[in-house]
Write a protein that holds these residues in place. Structure first.
Motif: not given
Length: 147
Positions: A18, A21, A24, A28, A52
């Motif tokens: 987390a 960066g 993310k 989740k 991501d």
């Protein structure tokens, strides 16, 4: 077990991811799958965490499908395919032919232009230490052939 040259973070794997960066969506997914407690436990674990941008490469609708409660088992299976028991640094993984994931299916490991690849995903950020393991960022979400 390997010793790291720099002291590991005092944060666990999920808090380390987390804070980075770039993970993310991975965070989740772990929360939705209900495996947060496992990845916060003593471990140690090695996580090949899709960035991501890697999740953005999934076919349209795939992530939404995986995040539905009725598809939780499939999401858990996919995430477990990105985890290996132990604290494994990329220099050691580079010598492997396969990575024995906690999913149960091994992932092929190759060295491509001095970069480690696991099941076709290149390690883009290596050896991110945490209190209970290590994270390697990868550029693709790997999908096991058997869920």
């Amino acid at each position: 077990m390997n010793t790291m040259t720099t002291p590991p973070s005092t944060k666990n794997l999920l808090d380390t991811a987390a804070a980075n960066g770039s993970f993310k969506t991975f965070g989740k997914a772990v929360e939705r799958a209900g495996i947060s407690d496992t990845l916060r436990s003593a471990g140690p674990f090695t996580i090949f965490a899709p960035t991501d941008a890697a999740f953005d490469k999934l076919p349209a609708g795939k992530l939404e499908y995986l995040f539905k409660p009725e598809n939780k088992e499939e999401l858990v299976s996919l995430l477990n395919y990105h985890v290996v028991s132990g604290r494994e640094l990329v220099a050691d993984i580079a010598t492997w032919k396969t990575a024995p994931t906690i999913h149960g299916q091994s992932a092929a490991v190759k060295l491509i232009d001095d970069k480690v690849s696991i099941d076709g995903a290149l390690v883009t950020s290596a050896d991110i230490g945490s209190s209970n393991g290590v994270i390697h960022g990868i550029d693709k979400v790997n999908i096991p052939t058997k869920l």
